[in-house]
Design a protein around this motif. Structure first.
Motif, PDB file in Angstrom:
ATOM      1  N   ALA A 187     -32.620  12.229 -40.319  1.00  0.00           N
ATOM      2  CA  ALA A 187     -31.316  12.812 -39.999  1.00  0.00           C
ATOM      3  C   ALA A 187     -31.461  14.315 -39.788  1.00  0.00           C
ATOM      4  CB  ALA A 187     -30.314  12.544 -41.115  1.00  0.00           C
ATOM      5  N   ARG A 188     -30.568  14.831 -38.972  1.00  0.00           N
ATOM      6  CA  ARG A 188     -30.477  16.280 -38.724  1.00  0.00           C
ATOM      7  C   ARG A 188     -29.039  16.711 -38.948  1.00  0.00           C
ATOM      8  NH1 ARG A 188     -28.965  19.688 -34.524  1.00  0.00           N
ATOM      9  NH2 ARG A 188     -30.265  21.535 -34.145  1.00  0.00           N
ATOM     10  N   GLU A 205     -31.446  21.353 -39.884  1.00  0.00           N
ATOM     11  CA  GLU A 205     -32.342  20.867 -40.932  1.00  0.00           C
ATOM     12  C   GLU A 205     -32.544  19.366 -40.772  1.00  0.00           C
ATOM     13  OE1 GLU A 205     -30.769  24.015 -44.343  1.00  0.00           O
ATOM     14  OE2 GLU A 205     -29.848  22.024 -44.149  1.00  0.00           O
ATOM     15  N   CYS A 206     -33.785  18.913 -40.911  1.00  0.00           N
ATOM     16  CA  CYS A 206     -34.117  17.494 -40.743  1.00  0.00           C
ATOM     17  C   CYS A 206     -34.733  16.947 -42.025  1.00  0.00           C
ATOM     18  CB  CYS A 206     -35.107  17.301 -39.600  1.00  0.00           C
ATOM     19  SG  CYS A 206     -34.486  17.803 -37.968  1.00  0.00           S
ATOM     20  N   VAL A 207     -34.363  15.735 -42.389  1.00  0.00           N
ATOM     21  CA  VAL A 207     -35.002  15.028 -43.497  1.00  0.00           C
ATOM     22  C   VAL A 207     -35.338  13.612 -43.040  1.00  0.00           C
ATOM     23  CG1 VAL A 207     -33.843  16.374 -45.295  1.00  0.00           C
ATOM     24  CG2 VAL A 207     -32.809  14.244 -44.501  1.00  0.00           C
ATOM     25  N   PHE A 208     -36.347  13.019 -43.673  1.00  0.00           N
ATOM     26  CA  PHE A 208     -36.840  11.720 -43.233  1.00  0.00           C
ATOM     27  C   PHE A 208     -37.130  10.817 -44.429  1.00  0.00           C
ATOM     28  CE2 PHE A 208     -38.206  14.990 -40.230  1.00  0.00           C
ATOM     29  CZ  PHE A 208     -37.650  14.506 -39.057  1.00  0.00           C
ATOM     30  N   TYR A 209     -37.037   9.521 -44.167  1.00  0.00           N
ATOM     31  CA  TYR A 209     -37.491   8.517 -45.120  1.00  0.00           C
ATOM     32  C   TYR A 209     -38.967   8.210 -44.844  1.00  0.00           C
ATOM     33  CZ  TYR A 209     -32.541   7.635 -46.068  1.00  0.00           C
ATOM     34  OH  TYR A 209     -31.218   7.767 -46.413  1.00  0.00           O
ATOM     35  N   LEU A 250     -34.729  15.198 -32.094  1.00  0.00           N
ATOM     36  CA  LEU A 250     -33.474  15.619 -32.724  1.00  0.00           C
ATOM     37  C   LEU A 250     -33.114  17.049 -32.328  1.00  0.00           C
ATOM     38  CD1 LEU A 250     -34.082  14.168 -36.316  1.00  0.00           C
ATOM     39  CD2 LEU A 250     -32.516  13.258 -34.596  1.00  0.00           C
ATOM     40  N   ASN A 251     -34.102  17.918 -32.325  1.00  0.00           N
ATOM     41  CA  ASN A 251     -33.828  19.325 -32.015  1.00  0.00           C
ATOM     42  C   ASN A 251     -33.549  19.548 -30.530  1.00  0.00           C
ATOM     43  OD1 ASN A 251     -34.037  20.308 -34.685  1.00  0.00           O
ATOM     44  ND2 ASN A 251     -36.268  20.311 -34.549  1.00  0.00           N
ATOM     45  N   GLU A 252     -34.267  18.826 -29.656  1.00  0.00           N
ATOM     46  CA  GLU A 252     -34.009  18.958 -28.219  1.00  0.00           C
ATOM     47  C   GLU A 252     -32.572  18.572 -27.891  1.00  0.00           C
ATOM     48  OE1 GLU A 252     -34.443  19.295 -24.028  1.00  0.00           O
ATOM     49  OE2 GLU A 252     -35.653  20.107 -25.670  1.00  0.00           O
ATOM     50  N   LEU A 253     -32.094  17.500 -28.534  1.00  0.00           N
ATOM     51  CA  LEU A 253     -30.750  16.998 -28.258  1.00  0.00           C
ATOM     52  C   LEU A 253     -29.667  17.711 -29.067  1.00  0.00           C
ATOM     53  CD1 LEU A 253     -31.545  13.165 -28.238  1.00  0.00           C
ATOM     54  CD2 LEU A 253     -31.173  14.624 -26.242  1.00  0.00           C
ATOM     55  N   MET A 282     -30.837   9.038 -36.943  1.00  0.00           N
ATOM     56  CA  MET A 282     -31.432   8.412 -35.768  1.00  0.00           C
ATOM     57  C   MET A 282     -32.661   7.629 -36.219  1.00  0.00           C
ATOM     58  SD  MET A 282     -33.011  10.083 -32.222  1.00  0.00           S
ATOM     59  CE  MET A 282     -31.425  10.695 -31.620  1.00  0.00           C
ATOM     60  N   ALA A 283     -32.931   6.523 -35.555  1.00  0.00           N
ATOM     61  CA  ALA A 283     -34.131   5.733 -35.835  1.00  0.00           C
ATOM     62  C   ALA A 283     -35.045   5.746 -34.620  1.00  0.00           C
ATOM     63  CB  ALA A 283     -33.758   4.296 -36.189  1.00  0.00           C
TER      64      ALA A 283
END
Length: 355
Positions: free
Chosen positions: A167-168, A173-177, A214-217, A223-224
């Protein structure tokens, strides 16, 4: 906190609503045919559980709502052509591909892509629908109307399928599983396994890829990204701009579920990296009725969608997690005889992943 309206009232909208309740967030999943005056959208944040939708009085109103998060990104990613073009622009690895515009292109396609081609509808195909595996000679059986409506990809021989859910937020800021291992059969996700300590190389590679997207968009929310594992590298298969089936294990296997994480991101709430302390398994329930015997196993969490049971339809899922892999494997072995035979290969696959 602002309320959230979810365009679409299927199981994903339902689970977003459930995730909002403990936080005091009112989440309203709404059907596409709802009357606009019946939906409290005026002061809400708008999100969606689906990538594309028909034009209805409600969607016409929401299309002009200034708080519809990611509104202009959905059509870009819902079309496999523009999605692939985005990945090419970012120099992110995918299987070789091209548009499929005419039947006369097949000799060049086989020459360029090899003897196994995967035809996919640009929009609308999912869970194996709208897709064809084509070898030389098979192309004559394809329906004429697909030309101009599809892309074609090189058939990839891969060692595994994984997905990264992340997620962003509005600040970037982005975090991931951890990476999720997935088993598909006939194009439908059957089972997922997530481990708290994934392969470091693949995890870093996946996070770098999804961060770039995520950052480009300037995307906000969950998002998956589905990938093939080829050697020591990942090839991106598809993107889903929403909470995703392969992230359902997070409901019971992570400190913050993907559904809560999505709400936190779009509402600009704190978004720490979710803690994942135990291995998790998710078993998709497809066209099956509830078996109360499943609940005799203390590790089994049943998530039922309350939908009419039909062949090939996702009607629920089972989540299992435990810090001891052996205990988790033992429970899966006990679950197996309680399931229809069609689930056995998925359970065996999960047992192997946990060994």
């Amino acid at each position: 906190m602002k309320p959230v309206c979810v365009l679409g009232n299927g199981q994903l909208g339902r689970m977003l609503r459930q995730a909002g309740e403990p936080l005091g967030i009112a989440v309203y999943p709404v059907g596409l045919d709802a009357e606009p005056e019946a939906v409290p959208y005026q002061h809400a944040v708008i999100t969606a559980e689906i990538e594309r939708w028909p034009e209805t009085p409600l969607t016409q109103v929401l299309a002009n709502h200034r708080s519809f998060v990611n509104r202009d990104i959905f059509p870009l990613l819902a079309d496999r052509l523009t999605q692939k073009q985005l990945l090419d622009k970012l120099n992110l690895a995918t299987s070789p591909w091209q548009s499929l515009n005419a039947a006369t292109e097949w000799p060049v396609i086989f020459s360029r892509l090899g003897s196994l081609a995967i035809v996919k509808r640009r929009v609308g195909g999912y869970d194996g629908r709208g897709q064809w595996r084509v070898k030389p000679g098979d192309e004559q059986h394809l329906p004429d109307e697909i030309y101009g409506e599809c892309i074609v990809e090189q058939g990839i021989y891969f060692s595994g399928e994984v997905s990264l859910v992340g997620a962003r937020n509005h600040q970037g800021e982005c975090v991931f599983y951890p990476l999720t291992h997935n088993l598909h059969e006939e194009g439908i996700l059957r089972a997922s396994v997530a481990l708290p300590k994934p392969d470091t190389h693949l995890q870093q590679q996946a996070e770098k890829m999804l961060s770039a997207i995520l950052n480009e968009l300037k995307y906000v929310g969950v998002m998956a990204m589905e990938c093939f594992v080829v050697g020591d590298n990942l090839l991106i298969n598809e993107l889903a701009p929403r909470v995703h089936n392969s992230g359902h294990w997070t409901q019971n296997g992570a400190s913050v579920s993907q559904f809560e994480l999505h709400l936190r991101a779009i509402l600009d709430l704190p978004m720490p990296r979710p803690d994942v302390a135990t291995p998790s398994v998710m078993v998709n329930l497809i066209g099956s009725r509830v078996n109360p015997q499943w609940l005799s196993l203390p590790l089994v969490h049943l998530h039922w969608y309350d939908k009419e049971v039909r062949e090939g339809r996702k009607v629920g899922h089972l989540n299992l997690n435990h810090p001891d892999r052996m205990v988790l494997r033992q429970t899966l072995s006990q679950l197996k005889p309680m399931m229809d035979e069609v689930y056995w290969s998925g359970i065996d696959w999960a047992l192997n992943k946990l060994s």
